[in-house]
Design an enzyme around this catalytic site. Structure first.
Site, PDB file in Angstrom:
ATOM      1  N   CYS A   1      -8.307 -11.318  29.326  1.00  0.00           N
ATOM      2  CA  CYS A   1      -9.264 -10.716  28.526  1.00  0.00           C
ATOM      3  C   CYS A   1     -10.001 -11.537  27.529  1.00  0.00           C
ATOM      4  CB  CYS A   1      -8.564  -9.302  27.772  1.00  0.00           C
ATOM      5  SG  CYS A   1      -9.934  -8.559  26.623  1.00  0.00           S
ATOM      6  N   PHE A   2     -11.357 -11.717  27.439  1.00  0.00           N
ATOM      7  CA  PHE A   2     -11.800 -12.751  26.802  1.00  0.00           C
ATOM      8  C   PHE A   2     -11.954 -12.040  25.109  1.00  0.00           C
ATOM      9  CE2 PHE A   2     -13.187 -14.032  30.962  1.00  0.00           C
ATOM     10  CZ  PHE A   2     -12.685 -15.456  31.028  1.00  0.00           C
TER      11      PHE A   2
END
Length: 276
Positions: free
Chosen positions: A121-122
């Site tokens: 997850c950025f």
């Protein structure tokens, strides 16, 4: 490959900054514009409607931020492994991660071995796996609710302050292009144009998080991860969908649904991979 890896690292740095910026802007708009304007009552400083909507917004926002923090504080890496494998040419995850064994991956962005890796997850800047999947799902739920609630109040503010009618369903479809043209012609203020932009930001984030939430809940119920689905790997569920959901959300799932608290006890088996 190196160019794509650079783009992923850049996105890993920009996405959290975007999330924090959107959070601060949303918080400021609610308490500086929306709530004071929409729910103002002559002769009364704090009306029941003001208190109610303030409580609703704070509850949604604090739950979103709380689960965001828990997703970061409970990473999915293995504390007993520090392996940097060399990716083979036929490795399907060779760009951002390398598949090891037993659902473990080495994430090149986190530079850690991840247990039961689902994806990176950025926005949180870390991998989503067995330990923080529950917090990530709740983060998506409350972020979606916060954005859609902000969208409703934003529409109400534009209606009250600028007399924009949203009775026609086509209004929302044409609002952004018309507002862009009017802004560059000097017909509307910068604040009104910014609020219109934020409506579409809230709509996009709200629908995206809702989609992520539905996808992750379905994968968890099937006992599968996104990495396994992307590789086309079929996984025979070790239990029923109830058991799979219980493994992620814990037995105190009702408490965790309303408050960002830990509901799953750490299993000793999760730290036994160094002997495999």
């Amino acid at each position: 490959m190196y160019i794509r890896m650079f783009k992923l690292r850049l996105l890993n740095a920009v996405a959290p900054a975007y999330f924090y910026t959107a959070t601060i802007v949303t918080f400021a708009l609610h308490f500086c514009l929306f709530i004071p304007t929409i729910f103002q009552t002559p002769g009364a400083q704090l009306s029941p409607a003001t208190l109610l909507h303030t409580a609703i917004f704070l509850y949604l926002m604090l739950n979103a931020l709380g689960n965001y923090t828990m997703t970061i504080r409970h990473p999915a890496e293995s504390a007993n492994e520090n392996v940097i494998p060399v990716c083979s040419p036929d490795c399907p995850d060779r760009v951002d991660a390398h598949y090891l064994l037993n659902g473990r991956h080495f994430c090149k962005l986190c530079k850690k071995v991840i247990l039961k890796r689902d994806h990176h997850c950025f926005f949180t800047g870390n991998c989503i796996g067995n330990k923080n999947m529950r917090y990530f799902i709740m983060f998506c739920i409350y972020t979606s609710c916060t954005c859609l609630y902000s969208l409703v109040l934003g529409v109400a503010y534009l209606t009250v302050e600028y007399s924009i009618s949203f009775e026609n369903p086509l209004t929302f479809l044409t609002l952004l292009p018309l507002s862009t043209g009017y802004f560059f012609l000097g017909a509307i203020s910068g604040l009104q144009f910014f609020l219109v932009l934020m409506l579409y930001v809230w709509l996009g984030i709200g629908l995206t998080c809702a989609g992520f939430c539905c996808q992750q809940v379905l994968l968890v119920a099937r006992g599968q991860t996104w990495c396994q689905l992307r590789r086309g790997q079929l996984v025979e569920a070790r239990g029923s969908w109830r058991a799979n959901l219980s493994d992620v959300f814990g037995t105190r799932w009702a408490l965790g649904f309303f408050l960002p608290v830990q509901t799953v006890e750490a299993s000793p088996s999760l730290t036994a991979h160094k002997h495999e």
